[in-house]
Design an enzyme around this catalytic site. Sequence first.
Site, PDB file in Angstrom:
ATOM      1  N   SER A   5       0.814  -1.215   0.000  1.00 35.28           N
ATOM      2  CA  SER A   5       0.000   0.000   0.000  1.00 35.28           C
ATOM      3  C   SER A   5       0.854   1.276   0.000  1.00 35.28           C
ATOM      4  O   SER A   5       1.499   1.584  -0.985  1.00 35.28           O
ATOM      5  CB  SER A   5      -0.954  -0.037   1.195  1.00 35.28           C
ATOM      6  OG  SER A   5      -1.933   0.951   1.099  1.00 35.28           O
ATOM      7  N   ASP A  40       9.512   5.765 -10.259  1.00 32.10           N
ATOM      8  CA  ASP A  40       8.982   6.383 -11.483  1.00 32.10           C
ATOM      9  C   ASP A  40       9.675   7.699 -11.819  1.00 32.10           C
ATOM     10  O   ASP A  40       9.813   8.054 -12.994  1.00 32.10           O
ATOM     11  CB  ASP A  40       7.475   6.617 -11.348  1.00 32.10           C
ATOM     12  CG  ASP A  40       6.667   5.344 -11.570  1.00 32.10           C
ATOM     13  OD1 ASP A  40       7.278   4.323 -11.933  1.00 32.10           O
ATOM     14  OD2 ASP A  40       5.438   5.377 -11.387  1.00 32.10           O
ATOM     15  N   LYS A  83      -0.731  -4.172  -3.261  1.00 31.08           N
ATOM     16  CA  LYS A  83      -2.025  -3.675  -2.784  1.00 31.08           C
ATOM     17  C   LYS A  83      -2.202  -2.246  -3.271  1.00 31.08           C
ATOM     18  O   LYS A  83      -1.634  -1.307  -2.710  1.00 31.08           O
ATOM     19  CB  LYS A  83      -2.140  -3.716  -1.267  1.00 31.08           C
ATOM     20  CG  LYS A  83      -3.494  -3.218  -0.765  1.00 31.08           C
ATOM     21  CD  LYS A  83      -3.546  -3.111   0.744  1.00 31.08           C
ATOM     22  CE  LYS A  83      -4.917  -2.616   1.209  1.00 31.08           C
ATOM     23  NZ  LYS A  83      -5.216  -1.235   0.775  1.00 31.08           N
TER      24      LYS A  83
END
Length: 546
Positions: free
Chosen positions: A288, A299, A313
């Site tokens: 999460s 990224d 998740k």
Amino acid sequence: MYKYLFGLFLVSTLVFTGFKYEDRYFEIAKNLDIFATLFKELNSLYVDEINPTKAMNTSITAMLKELDPYTNFYPEDMIEDYRTMNAGKYNGIGATIESRFGEHTVVMVYQYSPADKSGMKIGDVVTHINGVSLAGRDSDELGRLLKGQTGTRAKLTVERFGEKKPLEISVERDVVKTPNVPHYGMIDDEVGYIQLKDFSATAATEIKAAFEEMEGEGMKKLILDLRGNPGGLLNQAIEICNFFIPKGELVVETKGKVAQWNKKYLSLRNPVDLEIPIVVMVNSSSASASEIVSGTLQDYDRGVIVGQKSFGKGLVQSTRPLTFNTQLKVTTAKYYIPSGRCIQAIDYSHRNPDGSVGKVPDSLKSTFYTKNGRAVYDGGGVDPDIFVEPKELSELTNQLISEGAIFDFATKYYHENKNNVPEDGFIVSDQLYQQFLAFTEAQGFNYVNDAEQALSDLEGIAETEKGYNEFGTELSTLRQKLNSKKKADFQTFKEEIKDELALEILSRYHYDKVMKFVSFEKDAEVQESLKILKDTDRYRSILKGK
């Protein structure tokens, strides 16, 4: 009353599902009416008394099991647990008690908590709370007995190693705050280390404080340890990402069926540091919010990810207050990190025994790209830039842990060495290891590995077959060889057993801050992280995709 509840539930369902009245009204009305009349008849006619609360909770739980694992109902008596998960604090005593072999045993005491101040110790067995016997009670009942308003007292009866009679411990309940950062510090002259265990309300504040303190000590590079971190509050993940990426950048986006859950979350503050080299460590239990931080930094090519694929998740939960002080935590959207990929596992119903996603076929993955053009993939979790084989314990070590031998020996060691506090670099000596072996033998520890179980099955089959005497000698010889091998395992796996013993012993003195006193020399992920940070050219080439 039934019609009132039915009507109220029907209206709320129609409002929040967003379905058109004419499309779903009949099916919803029909099934709710069936349920209401069924319960009314059961309550009136069933031979025994029905507990309405228990029956309703059972039906609600069964219904929610058809959805994802994270949509949950919290009845009134579990609201305190719900608040604990979100705030990282609760009114209680500050100890974790688990059921071990039919006993309620203290497995963690938080430093400076009411339990700690009252003298409670790890390894204590709690038998009564306020005179109420805990025999046959489950963990939920135990938790409800322990928690209460600040200033009230819980009187615990405990059995302790070395004490002939039970002890009475009175604990004054208070607000208990569990730390998000149990340990941070300089590994060497340049590299700082921060362990983040949760994302509750003060996670970002604790990270920033640790970062600034180590920066003042000369930190030039950072290892952020998110291994085993199950996640928590989204705003804390966004805040932590914001420390290391420019203001105004996308951190995460949520997309759901209802338009109101489609949101973009940007970094809103000036960053703390845009240049410091970062390694983020993750494993299959990093979930999460941990995946938002690690995935977002990946990224933006802001840090190198080391370890194993994360949990996967990427579902967003929102809470809805219900009647009678109950709550519904419902999945309303999915997380998408800046590259556009979703970290949610494609199939969240089936996982490996360790909780990991497992291998996702390439045909089911989609390719996305980082800021520097590196290929990254969806399908479940964040893939590390540098994969490190996870540490797998031997059958012997796992059995010593699961059967409580290591836990119980650490308890014994502590009570016999209360004033001999182990510090940095503590290791279990060969002499202490021999004491442990004698302890396991005295306790009747029976080590049964897979090979022995298979041999026992073969012997059982052979005894029922004619001609057993023809190969009984061979099986007997194999049994002797296997017994010799089992004894040798205690030496073969001595070092990993000693490592687990050291961790358990350290926890008796230093609570959940054991990482502060453990040498990182045997930590494969930390060692790999240090190698990357020491090799500037390699670090940069990874982020450039070369």
